[in-house]
Design a protein around this motif. Structure first.
Motif, mmCIF file in Angstrom:
data_model
loop_
_atom_site.group_PDB
_atom_site.id
_atom_site.type_symbol
_atom_site.label_atom_id
_atom_site.label_comp_id
_atom_site.label_asym_id
_atom_site.label_seq_id
_atom_site.Cartn_x
_atom_site.Cartn_y
_atom_site.Cartn_z
ATOM 1 N N PHE A 1 -32.910 55.457 -62.312
ATOM 2 C CA PHE A 1 -31.619 55.703 -63.420
ATOM 3 C C PHE A 1 -31.006 56.976 -63.309
ATOM 4 O O PHE A 1 -29.831 57.175 -63.285
ATOM 5 C CB PHE A 1 -32.397 55.313 -64.693
ATOM 6 C CG PHE A 1 -32.879 53.755 -64.799
ATOM 7 C CD1 PHE A 1 -32.486 52.950 -63.847
ATOM 8 C CD2 PHE A 1 -33.733 53.526 -65.731
ATOM 9 C CE1 PHE A 1 -32.854 51.817 -64.112
ATOM 10 C CE2 PHE A 1 -34.332 52.205 -66.005
ATOM 11 C CZ PHE A 1 -33.879 51.224 -65.011
ATOM 12 N N LYS A 2 -31.861 58.065 -63.359
ATOM 13 C CA LYS A 2 -31.196 59.562 -63.527
ATOM 14 C C LYS A 2 -30.455 59.845 -62.439
ATOM 15 O O LYS A 2 -29.637 60.746 -62.500
ATOM 16 C CB LYS A 2 -32.271 60.371 -63.923
ATOM 17 C CG LYS A 2 -33.021 60.366 -65.311
ATOM 18 C CD LYS A 2 -34.005 61.344 -65.660
ATOM 19 C CE LYS A 2 -34.546 61.296 -67.086
ATOM 20 N NZ LYS A 2 -33.189 61.888 -67.861
ATOM 21 N N VAL B 1 -31.503 53.234 -69.692
ATOM 22 C CA VAL B 1 -30.431 53.667 -69.021
ATOM 23 C C VAL B 1 -29.608 54.614 -70.158
ATOM 24 O O VAL B 1 -29.112 55.594 -69.673
ATOM 25 C CB VAL B 1 -29.782 52.673 -68.131
ATOM 26 C CG1 VAL B 1 -28.355 53.207 -67.704
ATOM 27 C CG2 VAL B 1 -30.555 51.966 -67.205
ATOM 28 N N MET B 2 -29.311 53.923 -71.136
ATOM 29 C CA MET B 2 -28.517 54.691 -72.123
ATOM 30 C C MET B 2 -29.247 56.131 -72.267
ATOM 31 O O MET B 2 -28.592 57.136 -72.663
ATOM 32 C CB MET B 2 -28.426 53.855 -73.325
ATOM 33 C CG MET B 2 -27.580 52.701 -73.183
ATOM 34 S SD MET B 2 -27.690 51.492 -74.657
ATOM 35 C CE MET B 2 -26.957 52.434 -75.956
ATOM 36 N N LYS B 3 -30.442 56.224 -72.645
ATOM 37 C CA LYS B 3 -31.360 57.336 -72.781
ATOM 38 C C LYS B 3 -31.086 58.334 -71.662
ATOM 39 O O LYS B 3 -31.260 59.500 -71.858
ATOM 40 C CB LYS B 3 -32.670 56.954 -73.155
ATOM 41 C CG LYS B 3 -33.261 58.253 -73.987
ATOM 42 C CD LYS B 3 -34.451 57.775 -74.625
ATOM 43 C CE LYS B 3 -34.851 58.769 -75.753
ATOM 44 N NZ LYS B 3 -36.272 58.393 -76.516
ATOM 45 N N CYS B 4 -31.038 57.819 -70.486
ATOM 46 C CA CYS B 4 -30.986 58.620 -69.307
ATOM 47 C C CYS B 4 -29.450 59.295 -69.057
ATOM 48 O O CYS B 4 -29.560 60.384 -68.274
ATOM 49 C CB CYS B 4 -31.478 57.868 -67.994
ATOM 50 S SG CYS B 4 -33.144 57.285 -68.007
ATOM 51 N N PHE C 1 -21.623 57.747 -71.333
ATOM 52 C CA PHE C 1 -22.894 58.019 -71.084
ATOM 53 C C PHE C 1 -23.197 58.903 -72.412
ATOM 54 O O PHE C 1 -24.367 58.831 -73.008
ATOM 55 C CB PHE C 1 -23.529 58.263 -69.941
ATOM 56 C CG PHE C 1 -23.226 59.755 -69.236
ATOM 57 C CD1 PHE C 1 -23.710 61.027 -70.079
ATOM 58 C CD2 PHE C 1 -22.697 59.919 -68.359
ATOM 59 C CE1 PHE C 1 -23.515 62.203 -69.582
ATOM 60 C CE2 PHE C 1 -22.351 61.090 -67.721
ATOM 61 C CZ PHE C 1 -22.692 62.284 -68.529
ATOM 62 N N MET C 2 -22.283 59.856 -72.704
ATOM 63 C CA MET C 2 -22.631 60.619 -73.966
ATOM 64 C C MET C 2 -22.717 59.812 -75.048
ATOM 65 O O MET C 2 -23.429 60.224 -75.992
ATOM 66 C CB MET C 2 -21.485 61.846 -74.025
ATOM 67 C CG MET C 2 -21.872 62.802 -72.897
ATOM 68 S SD MET C 2 -23.399 63.808 -72.756
ATOM 69 C CE MET C 2 -23.205 64.736 -74.452
#
Length: 369
Positions: free
Chosen positions: A264-265, A286-289, A340-341
């Motif tokens: 993911f990252k 994924v949101m957290k990555c 993503f932010m």
């Protein structure tokens, strides 16, 4: 006390502060009859000790809890994350109906049989924990009374405790091309798209493969990494060959959770093109990555992703929307960053402590403990 499926059957203990949890593992590799038999036998043994049973799946696990209630009078709570009856019917090509339509129609006997079994398990539960408002509505359609339903969202589990090696992330980027080594020509650099799911018909991985030729024309080289396995694997490989993108599509098979985080990252874009999601754990991860997301406007996805703010929402398997959204994100760095932010802030609501606290509160408020 916890019963879980595992690669081998054994008993162990986990320590949490001054608490000790006994874990009983049922071998997932046994044939279905033996696996369910051993699960039910163990559950009935432990149910004599328990005040309440919390079942996290419908069929084998939930049905065992239902039988424990019938035989021993034990209360049970069931987590409702997906409709196994619908999934079974779609997987066997018995129906193409969408999950909400599936609840309202009357079908042939083999479908009605699994629908009724699922209904029996849910309706007789003392509480049903739905993982999204979408799943709460499905529970109502099935016949669960309103006062039995509680929405408790999934969480990003234990990602904060995972140690992710940046060098391993860079290795993935180097291998699949989004981050070039000094000796790799610029023309060979590629964008990385990732999806992760069980490879079933309704996950829409075929739709992503179909847009790759057009996407490559618009943005340059692309590598599509598929994390997961399932019954559609061979069909998807044939599809990649048919569209002349076999070299761009990489089937990585079943990947451990800590390994998926690395992929993911390393990604430039994550796509979840599914026809149904209760509330996707992968989406939260994924949101957290910090990766831009395209997801379908289906199931619980809109409860997680606000279109144009935390990601882009499209209609299931809509090739035009999927292609144009992918091009937008892969050619506009500022848009990708903004998405993503915002998602990294949003995902803080879906944390493990909230999930546990809400579950404990439900058990205590309704005198289950």
């Amino acid at each position: 006390k916890v019963i879980t499926y595992a690669e081998t059957g054994e008993r162990g203990k986990l320590n949490y502060g001054d608490k000790t949890v006994s874990v009983y593992k049922i071998n997932r590799n046994r044939n279905i009859f033996l696996k369910y038999f051993f699960y039910l036998r163990r559950l009935l043994q432990l149910a004599k000790w328990a005040d309440v049973i919390y079942a996290t799946d419908i069929y084998s696990v939930g049905y065992s809890a239902y039988l424990a209630k019938r035989i021993l009078g034990k209360k049970y709570v069931i987590r409702f994350a997906g409709d196994s009856a619908w999934e079974t019917a779609v997987s066997n090509n018995w129906t193409n109906d969408y999950i909400t339509d599936f609840q309202k129609k009357i079908y042939e006997n083999r479908i009605e049989k699994i629908k009724n079994k699922r209904k029996k398990i849910l309706v007789n539960a003392d509480k049903v924990i739905a993982v999204s408002n979408f799943m709460a509505n499905i529970a109502r359609e099935i016949g669960v009374k309103e006062d039995k339903i509680k929405v408790i969202y999934n969480s990003t589990d234990f990602m904060d405790t995972l140690e992710v090696n940046q060098n391993e992330i860079d290795d993935i980027k180097y291998k699949y091309g989004s981050k070039a080594r000094f000796d790799l020509p610029k023309t060979r650099r590629a964008k990385i798209i990732v999806t992760s799911c069980r490879l079933t018909i309704w996950k829409g991985v075929d739709g992503i493969i179909k847009i790759l030729p057009g996407l490559i024309k618009k943005v340059g080289n692309v590598n599509f990494l598929i994390l997961g396995d399932g019954p559609e694997m061979e069909n998807l490989k044939k599809l990649a060959k048919k569209y002349n993108v076999s070299e761009n599509v990489h089937f990585l098979g079943r990947v451990k959770h800590e390994e998926t985080i690395k992929y993911f990252k390393a990604a430039d874009l994550y796509i979840l093109n599914s026809n149904f999601e209760g509330l996707s754990h992968a989406l939260l991860d994924v949101m957290k990555c910090g990766v831009p997301i395209i997801a379908t406007n289906a199931g619980g996805n809109p409860e997680v992703i606000e279109n144009g703010k935390d990601g882009l929402l499209i209609n299931y398997n809509n090739k035009d929307e999927l292609l144009s959204s992918s091009v937008k994100i892969l050619t506009n760095e500022q848009l990708a960053k903004d998405l993503f932010m915002s998602a990294k802030v949003k995902v803080k609501r879906f944390n493990w402590d909230n999930t546990v606290d809400e579950t404990v509160k439900l058990l205590r408020e309704h005198s289950l403990l």
